[in-house]
Motif scaffolding. Structure first.
Motif, PDB file in Angstrom:
ATOM      1  N   TRP A 123       0.884  -1.157   0.000  1.00  0.00           N
ATOM      2  CA  TRP A 123       0.000   0.000   0.000  1.00  0.00           C
ATOM      3  C   TRP A 123       0.920   1.204   0.000  1.00  0.00           C
ATOM      4  CZ3 TRP A 123      -4.598   0.436   3.880  1.00  0.00           C
ATOM      5  CH2 TRP A 123      -5.281   1.623   3.667  1.00  0.00           C
ATOM      6  N   THR A 124       1.002   1.868  -1.110  1.00  0.00           N
ATOM      7  CA  THR A 124       1.968   2.950  -1.213  1.00  0.00           C
ATOM      8  C   THR A 124       1.339   4.306  -0.927  1.00  0.00           C
ATOM      9  OG1 THR A 124       1.671   2.945  -3.603  1.00  0.00           O
ATOM     10  CG2 THR A 124       3.521   1.702  -2.738  1.00  0.00           C
ATOM     11  N   ARG A 125       0.724   4.912  -1.895  1.00  0.00           N
ATOM     12  CA  ARG A 125       0.214   6.278  -1.720  1.00  0.00           C
ATOM     13  C   ARG A 125      -1.272   6.360  -1.987  1.00  0.00           C
ATOM     14  NH1 ARG A 125       4.386  10.294  -1.498  1.00  0.00           N
ATOM     15  NH2 ARG A 125       6.383   9.277  -1.757  1.00  0.00           N
ATOM     16  N   MET A 126      -1.877   7.407  -1.416  1.00  0.00           N
ATOM     17  CA  MET A 126      -3.295   7.682  -1.595  1.00  0.00           C
ATOM     18  C   MET A 126      -3.444   9.098  -2.138  1.00  0.00           C
ATOM     19  SD  MET A 126      -4.705   6.159   2.032  1.00  0.00           S
ATOM     20  CE  MET A 126      -6.315   6.852   1.801  1.00  0.00           C
ATOM     21  N   PRO A 127      -4.553   9.396  -2.785  1.00  0.00           N
ATOM     22  CA  PRO A 127      -4.783  10.781  -3.210  1.00  0.00           C
ATOM     23  C   PRO A 127      -4.687  11.721  -2.004  1.00  0.00           C
ATOM     24  CG  PRO A 127      -6.428   9.330  -4.165  1.00  0.00           C
ATOM     25  CD  PRO A 127      -5.648   8.509  -3.167  1.00  0.00           C
ATOM     26  N   GLY A 128      -4.017  12.826  -2.183  1.00  0.00           N
ATOM     27  CA  GLY A 128      -3.875  13.791  -1.093  1.00  0.00           C
ATOM     28  C   GLY A 128      -2.667  13.571  -0.212  1.00  0.00           C
ATOM     29  N   ASP A 129      -1.937  12.479  -0.411  1.00  0.00           N
ATOM     30  CA  ASP A 129      -0.723  12.250   0.380  1.00  0.00           C
ATOM     31  C   ASP A 129       0.296  13.346   0.085  1.00  0.00           C
ATOM     32  OD1 ASP A 129      -1.607   9.968   1.589  1.00  0.00           O
ATOM     33  OD2 ASP A 129      -0.382   8.600   0.414  1.00  0.00           O
ATOM     34  N   THR A 130       1.067  13.662   1.098  1.00  0.00           N
ATOM     35  CA  THR A 130       2.147  14.623   0.922  1.00  0.00           C
ATOM     36  C   THR A 130       3.477  13.873   0.911  1.00  0.00           C
ATOM     37  OG1 THR A 130       2.326  14.946   3.312  1.00  0.00           O
ATOM     38  CG2 THR A 130       0.849  16.429   2.116  1.00  0.00           C
ATOM     39  N   THR A 131       4.500  14.496   0.404  1.00  0.00           N
ATOM     40  CA  THR A 131       5.798  13.829   0.341  1.00  0.00           C
ATOM     41  C   THR A 131       6.412  13.618   1.718  1.00  0.00           C
ATOM     42  OG1 THR A 131       6.909  15.948   0.008  1.00  0.00           O
ATOM     43  CG2 THR A 131       6.345  14.685  -1.961  1.00  0.00           C
TER      44      THR A 131
ATOM     45  N   THR B 156       3.475   7.994   8.540  1.00  0.00           N
ATOM     46  CA  THR B 156       2.752   9.090   9.171  1.00  0.00           C
ATOM     47  C   THR B 156       3.641   9.987  10.030  1.00  0.00           C
ATOM     48  OG1 THR B 156       2.127   7.592  10.962  1.00  0.00           O
ATOM     49  CG2 THR B 156       0.561   7.858   9.153  1.00  0.00           C
ATOM     50  N   HIS B 157       4.544  10.700   9.369  1.00  0.00           N
ATOM     51  CA  HIS B 157       5.416  11.631  10.083  1.00  0.00           C
ATOM     52  C   HIS B 157       4.671  12.890  10.513  1.00  0.00           C
ATOM     53  CE1 HIS B 157       9.095   9.401   9.417  1.00  0.00           C
ATOM     54  NE2 HIS B 157       8.701   9.204   8.176  1.00  0.00           N
TER      55      HIS B 157
END
Length: 158
Positions: A8-16, A23-24
């Motif tokens: 499970w890599t990225r989702m819409p709206g994820d930030t770098t 979850t930093h």
């Protein structure tokens, strides 16, 4: 199929600075509002489907990451990488349902009991797949070594 891995890599709206499960920032908010609702539904549906089709007893489902999260939030409300304590979930293929193995101190910073190392998880997975962790394998130079140096997690087995 003998083995399937789902990342499970990225989702819409994820930030770098805080993509998907990394979850930093805003750890609690991201888990509660985005990540866990999807994961809860997907994991439960997978287990139910496997059970209904009579495949759960012969399928090991492992939900885990490569490390845990710091016991305290950082300045951005996130939790950073932490290798001392991590969690995972196992189901099917000889796992005793409802078993909790191990615990941490009161802040989730250090193991308290049931210390489990990544190689122990690996040895258990091999065992449940019918492969002895002591099975000798050879590297590219032909040198022998065991498939795993971990210990099988007997307390979680049915």
């Amino acid at each position: 199929v003998s083995f399937i891995q789902v990342n499970w890599t990225r989702m819409p709206g994820d930030t770098t600075d805080s993509p998907a499960w990394d979850t930093h920032n805003k750890n609690a908010e991201r888990l509660k509002n985005h990540l866990m609702p999807i994961m809860d539904a997907a994991y439960a549906t997978l287990l139910e489907d496997l059970a209904e089709r009579g495949l759960l007893d012969s399928t090991l489902v492992v939900w885990a990451g490569e490390f845990g999260r710091t016991p305290r939030h950082n300045g951005g409300g996130g939790r950073d990488h932490w290798g001392h304590v991590f969690s995972g979930a196992l189901a099917g293929a000889g796992i005793r349902g409802g078993t909790v193995h191990g615990s941490s101190d009161k802040i989730g910073g250090q193991p308290r009991d049931g210390l489990t190392l990544p190689q122990d998880l690996h040895a258990t997975m091999l065992h449940l797949a019918g492969i002895s962790p002591e099975t000798e394998i050879r590297d590219a130079q032909g040198r022998p070594f065991p498939a795993s140096r971990g210990k099988i997690l007997e307390p979680v087995l049915a």
